[in-house]
Design an enzyme around this catalytic site. Structure first.
Site, PDB file in Angstrom:
ATOM      1  N   SER A 176      -7.301  -0.851  13.590  1.00 17.41           N
ATOM      2  CA  SER A 176      -5.880  -0.712  14.001  1.00 17.41           C
ATOM      3  C   SER A 176      -5.896   0.407  15.278  1.00 17.41           C
ATOM      4  CB  SER A 176      -5.141  -0.066  12.868  1.00 17.41           C
ATOM      5  OG  SER A 176      -5.646   0.904  12.206  1.00 17.41           O
ATOM      6  N   HIS A 204      -3.829  -6.650  11.860  1.00 18.74           N
ATOM      7  CA  HIS A 204      -3.646  -6.807  13.277  1.00 18.74           C
ATOM      8  C   HIS A 204      -4.028  -8.025  13.574  1.00 18.74           C
ATOM      9  CE1 HIS A 204      -2.129  -2.753  13.736  1.00 18.74           C
ATOM     10  NE2 HIS A 204      -2.739  -2.337  12.788  1.00 18.74           N
ATOM     11  N   LYS A 236       3.818  -7.150  11.989  1.00 11.75           N
ATOM     12  CA  LYS A 236       3.083  -6.686  13.526  1.00 11.75           C
ATOM     13  C   LYS A 236       3.484  -8.259  14.213  1.00 11.75           C
ATOM     14  CE  LYS A 236       0.444  -3.351  11.198  1.00 11.75           C
ATOM     15  NZ  LYS A 236       1.139  -2.141  11.436  1.00 11.75           N
TER      16      LYS A 236
HETATM   17  C1  LIG Z   1      -4.575  -1.962   9.297  1.00  9.98           C
HETATM   18  C2  LIG Z   1      -3.381  -1.651   8.592  1.00  9.98           C
HETATM   19  N1  LIG Z   1      -2.809  -1.823   7.169  1.00  9.98           N
HETATM   20  C3  LIG Z   1      -2.042  -1.700   6.814  1.00  9.98           C
HETATM   21  C4  LIG Z   1      -0.846  -1.329   7.582  1.00  9.98           C
HETATM   22  C5  LIG Z   1       0.542  -0.793   6.752  1.00  9.98           C
HETATM   23  O1  LIG Z   1       1.345  -2.115   7.067  1.00  9.98           O
HETATM   24  P1  LIG Z   1       2.854  -1.805   6.835  1.00  9.98           P
HETATM   25  O2  LIG Z   1       3.210  -1.167   8.155  1.00  9.98           O
HETATM   26  O3  LIG Z   1       3.463  -3.029   6.557  1.00  9.98           O
HETATM   27  O4  LIG Z   1       2.992  -0.788   5.572  1.00  9.98           O
HETATM   28  C6  LIG Z   1      -1.075  -0.712   8.924  1.00  9.98           C
HETATM   29  C7  LIG Z   1       0.170  -0.426   9.702  1.00  9.98           C
HETATM   30  O5  LIG Z   1       1.063  -0.298   9.555  1.00  9.98           O
HETATM   31  C8  LIG Z   1      -2.476  -1.230   9.506  1.00  9.98           C
HETATM   32  O6  LIG Z   1      -2.362  -0.663  10.860  1.00  9.98           O
END
Ligand SMILES: Cc1ncc(COP(=O)(O)O)c(C=O)c1O
Length: 390
Positions: A176, A204, A236
């Site tokens: 990320s 992502h 996203k």
């Molecule tokens: C790699 C990754 N996993 C999980 C999440 C969490 O997802 P959510 O925003 O739906 O809680 C994020 C960012 O928000 C992320 O970048």
């Protein structure tokens, strides 16, 4: 005695690590208004430009008219409604897995999957640059927890050799904060050789990678044997909110029985699932979004190299510019903002100490001219930075 929060906050401020929330006063898109200022933003994870797409908005509105607004209860009580179910079927089809299970957020999907699959006496092995939600889940699970070197299948293999109990290998699909893609074929081989399971959080990669936006699993052609636990998020590239885990019938039934962040929470609004069904359709059908994004990524990387910026090995819309020191990252971010461009400064503890960066994100709604404008400003702003003393 007592909580000295003032001192704690002052310390964070002094280290250039204080966080502030920019106030967005317009919908997502390249041109936004933040804290009253019109800005050209390169900060959003709305990679395909769907968060404010008229058809997705219309699907949301129609969904609210048909299903009301609230989920009403948890999925196991009376909150699992038609659109949730339909979306799960569509996500299973997108991922080529027998089933998918909808979660309210990606954070909860990761927490739910890991804690349902491993516990005391088991092992969880994670990439050291994994997202915070995965690391937190590993700690919470009570399993033995170890981190392997970033994207390094050999480092993983040496830890696998010492693993005990059920062993789960966990990695971001696209990292990320770095934008690089996990070497999944090698990681999957290492895991399979030791009878461990691989879990990928492709927050992502979904939407942006793979011919139909099926993410890293589609990109590498990894089926359920190589990749039994596949997580995606919907906030996203899909432009809405929520997340899912895709896998076998038994995996999904196990999560329904044991994943506490699934069981003990109200379901997401059904109208949100209606909106996501529409965005899923656009993700799959509108290849031009991925093609345009790929062209912008190539344009940005060529231009950034030309002006001497240090880029990471990222083929994705996440294009970080590593500056090292948190103060420098803030300084450049601020410099750009004064000139009408918004790029977030990412600092520890989100990234390792000494690797503060500007995290440029490109989306299918940006134009080539906007990327050129960013590059012109970056060249000037980077040259104006004070040298590091580190
Ligand atoms: C790699 C990754 N996993 C999980 C999440 C969490 O997802 P959510 O925003 O739906 O809680 C994020 C960012 O928000 C992320 O970048």
């Amino acid at each position: 005695m007592g909580f000295d929060l003032k001192a704690r906050l002052a310390e964070r401020q002094a280290a250039s690590l204080y966080r502030r929330r920019p106030l967005l006063q317009s919908p997502q898109g390249p041109q936004v208004i933040v804290d009253g200022q019109p800005l050209l933003a390169f900060s959003s994870n709305d990679y395909l430009g769907l968060a404010n797409h008229p058809e997705v908005v219309a699907a949301w509105r129609a969904g609210a008219e048909r299903w009301g607004v609230g989920g009403g209860a948890s999925h196991l009580v009376i909150g699992h409604s038609g659109p949730h179910h339909e979306l799960e079927l569509a996500l299973a089809e997108l991922t080529g897995r027998p089933r998918a299970l909808l979660f309210t957020t990606g954070y909860m999907a990761n927490l739910g999957a890991i804690t349902a699959l491993v516990g005391q006496g088991d092992t969880v092995l994670q990439d050291r640059l994994n997202h915070a939600s995965l690391l937190d889940a590993g700690l919470l699970s009570g399993a033995r927890f170890s981190r392997y070197l970033h994207n390094d299948a050999q480092s993983l293999a040496s830890r696998l050799a010492k693993a005990q109990g059920n062993t789960l290998v966990v990695t971001d699909g696209v990292f990320s904060m770095d934008g690089d893609v996990a070497n999944l074929p090698a990681l999957a081989r290492a895991a399979q050789a030791q009878g461990a399971w691989l879990m990928v959080d492709d927050a992502h990669g979904f939407g942006t990678l793979g011919r139909s936006g099926g993410g890293v699993a589609e990109h590498f052609g990894l089926g359920i044997d190589a990749l039994p636990v596949l997580v995606g998020t919907l906030g996203k590239a899909f432009g809405t909110a929520g997340a899912f885990v895709a896998g076998s019938e038994e995996l999904i039934e196990t999560l329904i029985q044991f994943a506490r962040p699934y069981i003990y929470t109200t379901s997401q609004p059904p109208a949100l699932a209606c909106a996501t069904l529409k965005s899923l359709e656009l993700v799959r059908a509108e290849h031009w979004r991925r093609q345009h994004l790929a062209a912008l990524i190539a344009q940005f990387r060529t231009g950034a190299r030309r002006i001497g910026l240090q880029l990471l090995d990222s083929p994705t819309p996440i294009q970080p510019i590593v500056l090292g020191d948190a103060a420098r990252a803030l300084q450049l971010s601020q410099w750009l903002r004064e000139r009408g461009v918004m790029v977030g400064a990412i600092r520890p503890p989100t990234v390792p100490a000494g690797s503060a960066r500007l995290r440029v994100t490109l989306t299918a709604s940006h134009t080539a001219e906007q990327v050129d404008h960013l590059l012109v400003l970056l060249a000037e702003g980077y040259a104006s930075l004070e040298p590091t003393h580190a």
